[in-house]
Design an enzyme around this catalytic site. Structure first.
Site, PDB file in Angstrom:
ATOM      1  N   HIS A  99      45.885  46.267  53.013  1.00 24.06           N
ATOM      2  CA  HIS A  99      46.427  45.879  51.705  1.00 24.06           C
ATOM      3  C   HIS A  99      45.366  45.192  50.860  1.00 24.06           C
ATOM      4  O   HIS A  99      45.219  45.487  49.668  1.00 24.06           O
ATOM      5  CB  HIS A  99      47.631  44.959  51.894  1.00 24.06           C
ATOM      6  CG  HIS A  99      48.162  44.398  50.608  1.00 24.06           C
ATOM      7  ND1 HIS A  99      49.063  45.080  49.809  1.00 24.06           N
ATOM      8  CD2 HIS A  99      47.914  43.220  49.971  1.00 24.06           C
ATOM      9  CE1 HIS A  99      49.343  44.348  48.746  1.00 24.06           C
ATOM     10  NE2 HIS A  99      48.651  43.217  48.818  1.00 24.06           N
ATOM     11  N   GLU A 100      44.620  44.269  51.466  1.00 21.87           N
ATOM     12  CA  GLU A 100      43.563  43.585  50.723  1.00 21.87           C
ATOM     13  C   GLU A 100      42.459  44.564  50.335  1.00 21.87           C
ATOM     14  O   GLU A 100      41.859  44.440  49.256  1.00 21.87           O
ATOM     15  CB  GLU A 100      42.992  42.429  51.551  1.00 21.87           C
ATOM     16  CG  GLU A 100      43.999  41.324  51.865  1.00 21.87           C
ATOM     17  CD  GLU A 100      44.691  40.778  50.626  1.00 21.87           C
ATOM     18  OE1 GLU A 100      44.054  40.736  49.546  1.00 21.87           O
ATOM     19  OE2 GLU A 100      45.867  40.406  50.725  1.00 21.87           O
ATOM     20  N   HIS A 103      43.263  46.136  47.123  1.00 22.57           N
ATOM     21  CA  HIS A 103      42.836  45.379  45.937  1.00 22.57           C
ATOM     22  C   HIS A 103      41.364  45.637  45.629  1.00 22.57           C
ATOM     23  O   HIS A 103      40.968  45.721  44.458  1.00 22.57           O
ATOM     24  CB  HIS A 103      43.060  43.884  46.157  1.00 22.57           C
ATOM     25  CG  HIS A 103      44.491  43.473  46.093  1.00 22.57           C
ATOM     26  ND1 HIS A 103      45.324  43.815  45.034  1.00 22.57           N
ATOM     27  CD2 HIS A 103      45.253  42.747  46.952  1.00 22.57           C
ATOM     28  CE1 HIS A 103      46.534  43.310  45.243  1.00 22.57           C
ATOM     29  NE2 HIS A 103      46.520  42.660  46.399  1.00 22.57           N
TER      30      HIS A 103
END
Length: 230
Positions: A99-100, A103
């Site tokens: 998920h990071e 980003h």
């Protein structure tokens, strides 16, 4: 004079929603944290692999203290993973790391909602800090409607920031799931587990937005109307 304020229930409802979302994400993460990934990669290993596969060479990966304190800093180009993520080989840890990475990919491709969120940070921080003091001063000055409305407007900037945050977080999770679905990090049976972890995490952002909206609604109900000062 003490009086019963029925609008305070809005704050209580917001707190209950936030606590429920936080409890749910913690339960979900710790449940799937017990599932070791078949690839035996740690969160840090998975993050470096995903960044490399995405053509991102200028982002560093580091471990930080804390639990679920994972974040990506676009200014320093550093992806920070909490100890519970960086060194763990669990399905949940790899999902959070991915998920990071989502980003980082957003930053790499200049995803415009992310740029908008970054631009709103100073205004949102200013609004969160000054809104209530300005409203209080307005009330003390015989309900100065100009100051009160300025305070309410400033508080609404915090809500705007959280609303913009929602598509950024959802998109990062979609990117993470797409990356993980290629089978090189997780198996097809492990990807649905990650999806549940990321959905639970997304609910915390929804809960935060709802809580802020309820607080804003309370301010509007209490102070937003025109009041006779004669």
């Amino acid at each position: 004079m003490f009086f019963f304020d029925p609008t305070y229930f809005l704050v209580i409802i917001g707190l209950i929603i936030s606590m429920a979302a936080s409890s749910y994400v913690n339960r979900t993460f710790h449940h799937y944290d017990s599932y070791r990934s078949q690839s035996n990669q740690t969160g840090s290993d998975a993050a470096r692999f995903i960044l490399s596969q995405s053509g991102i060479q200028d982002v560093g990966v580091q471990a930080i203290s804390g639990d679920l304190t994972d974040n990506y800093n676009g200014q320093t180009k550093v992806l920070s993973l909490s100890e519970s993520t960086a060194n763990s080989t669990s399905v949940a840890a790899i999902g959070v790391a991915a998920h990071e990475c989502g980003h980082a990919v957003q930053d790499h491709v200049n995803y415009w909602p992310m740029r908008l969120r970054t631009a709103l940070v100073p205004a949102a921080n200013l609004g969160s800090t000054l809104s209530l003091p300005i409203i209080i001063v307005g009330v003390l000055l015989s309900y100065n409607t100009t100051l009160i409305h300025i305070g309410i407007f400033l508080f609404s900037l915090a809500l705007l920031f959280q609303l913009v945050t929602l598509p950024v977080e959802f998109n990062a999770s979609r990117r993470a799931l797409k990356i993980l679905s290629n089978g090189q990090v997780l198996t097809p049976t492990e990807v649905p587990m990650v999806r549940k972890v990321l959905v639970a995490a997304a609910l915390t952002y929804v809960a935060a937005a709802l809580s802020t909206f309820l607080q804003l609604l309370r301010l509007v109900l209490l102070f937003g109307g025109n009041r006779d000062t004669d």
